[in-house]
Design an enzyme around this catalytic site. Sequence first.
Site, PDB file in Angstrom:
ATOM      1  N   ASP A  65       1.032  -1.070   0.160  1.00 54.20           N
ATOM      2  CA  ASP A  65      -0.058  -0.087  -0.020  1.00 54.20           C
ATOM      3  C   ASP A  65       0.954   1.272  -0.045  1.00 54.20           C
ATOM      4  OD1 ASP A  65       0.841  -0.650   2.474  1.00 54.20           O
ATOM      5  OD2 ASP A  65      -1.175  -0.599   3.515  1.00 54.20           O
ATOM      6  N   ASP A 132      -7.967  -2.446  14.322  1.00 55.57           N
ATOM      7  CA  ASP A 132      -9.252  -2.728  13.890  1.00 55.57           C
ATOM      8  C   ASP A 132      -9.367  -3.883  12.950  1.00 55.57           C
ATOM      9  OD1 ASP A 132      -8.212  -1.508  11.920  1.00 55.57           O
ATOM     10  OD2 ASP A 132      -9.454   0.025  11.422  1.00 55.57           O
ATOM     11  N   HIS A 134      -7.900  -4.356  10.043  1.00 53.64           N
ATOM     12  CA  HIS A 134      -7.465  -4.043   8.805  1.00 53.64           C
ATOM     13  C   HIS A 134      -6.257  -4.809   8.197  1.00 53.64           C
ATOM     14  CE1 HIS A 134      -5.179   0.005  10.220  1.00 53.64           C
ATOM     15  NE2 HIS A 134      -4.203  -0.840   9.282  1.00 53.64           N
ATOM     16  N   GLU A 139      -9.842  -1.182   5.155  1.00 51.78           N
ATOM     17  CA  GLU A 139     -10.537  -0.968   6.329  1.00 51.78           C
ATOM     18  C   GLU A 139     -11.706  -1.814   6.776  1.00 51.78           C
ATOM     19  OE1 GLU A 139      -9.083   0.668   8.668  1.00 51.78           O
ATOM     20  OE2 GLU A 139      -8.333   2.585   8.262  1.00 51.78           O
TER      21      GLU A 139
HETATM   22  C1  GLP Z   1      -0.663   0.172   8.585  1.00 53.57           C
HETATM   23  C2  GLP Z   1      -0.379  -0.431   7.412  1.00 53.57           C
HETATM   24  C3  GLP Z   1      -0.522  -2.192   7.543  1.00 53.57           C
HETATM   25  C4  GLP Z   1      -0.091  -2.484   8.767  1.00 53.57           C
HETATM   26  C5  GLP Z   1      -0.675  -1.932   9.954  1.00 53.57           C
HETATM   27  C6  GLP Z   1      -0.257  -2.167  11.348  1.00 53.57           C
HETATM   28  O1  GLP Z   1      -1.971   0.848   8.742  1.00 53.57           O
HETATM   29  N1  GLP Z   1      -1.006   0.100   6.159  1.00 53.57           N
HETATM   30  O2  GLP Z   1      -0.165  -2.740   6.507  1.00 53.57           O
HETATM   31  O3  GLP Z   1      -0.299  -4.028   9.011  1.00 53.57           O
HETATM   32  O4  GLP Z   1      -0.737  -0.341   9.746  1.00 53.57           O
HETATM   33  O5  GLP Z   1       0.978  -1.513  11.647  1.00 53.57           O
HETATM   34  P1  GLP Z   1       1.876  -1.979  12.737  1.00 53.57           P
HETATM   35  O6  GLP Z   1       2.551  -3.191  12.318  1.00 53.57           O
HETATM   36  O7  GLP Z   1       2.870  -0.662  12.785  1.00 53.57           O
HETATM   37  O8  GLP Z   1       1.241  -1.946  13.844  1.00 53.57           O
END
Ligand code: GLP
Length: 256
Positions: A65, A132, A134, A139
Amino acid sequence: MEVVITSDAATLAADAIEALVRRNAAAVLGLATGSSPLPAYRELVRRHRAGTGPSYGKVRCFLLDEYVGLPAGHPQTYRETILRELTDALGIDRDRVSSPDPSDLRRAGVRYEEAIRAAGGVDLQVLGIGGDGHLAFNEPGSSLGSSTRIKTLTERTRRDNARFFDSVEAVPRHVLTQGLGTILRARHLLLLAAGEAKAEAVAAAVEGPLSASCPASVLQLHPHATVLLDEAAASGLERSAYYREIWSEKPDWQGL
Ligand code: GLP
């Protein structure tokens, strides 16, 4: 789905990625950003610098992304983050690292899907999970069959990601993200989660119903999904004793 509760997810993830690249020097890696995969990326870089890793010269990478609205080269774009944290250090040419293109929103999704297809599809997709539920930037409410497209972040995700910016207001509202359908087309999914803040989302994804309300529950549809959790992230699971038993009995030769 294989659920592994471990204090050493970074080693297991790095082993799986290295084993893939040793089997197929031209492997296609799907890369997530966020904090969850960082220990695994650091382990890969450590091994590469120590001279024990495989050669990554022919590997191709696709990011999950990207933010929309940040200037190209901004240090918090996911592209710059992955170049900085992983691919430059592994000696992967920047031309071999693809990411959704926020400068061409109208065509970015279709072009990204075509690029992944032309590369032969993703062999191993690294994933994190949002608090959440995602997955990438899909989302809650995202279509389970979605492809790469523009999405609007929830207030919660913008707050969660504000730690990488000066303030919540500085976090972009829009993103380009691989869809859940795109992610499901990868041949192996490897999700990493750590910490109590992920426990609820992990439980919903692994043991809850398949639902767009928890996008990460699409892992239940995939024939080869591995979930690497620390104790805290696994603390909401009902079947953790069973997952531990499976893991402790698993023969080494099977790998992940
Ligand atoms: C972001 C990314 C996701 C990731 C998520 C969790 O929103 N787009 O790909 O898995 O956050 O992030 P973290 O690993 O920093 O908790």
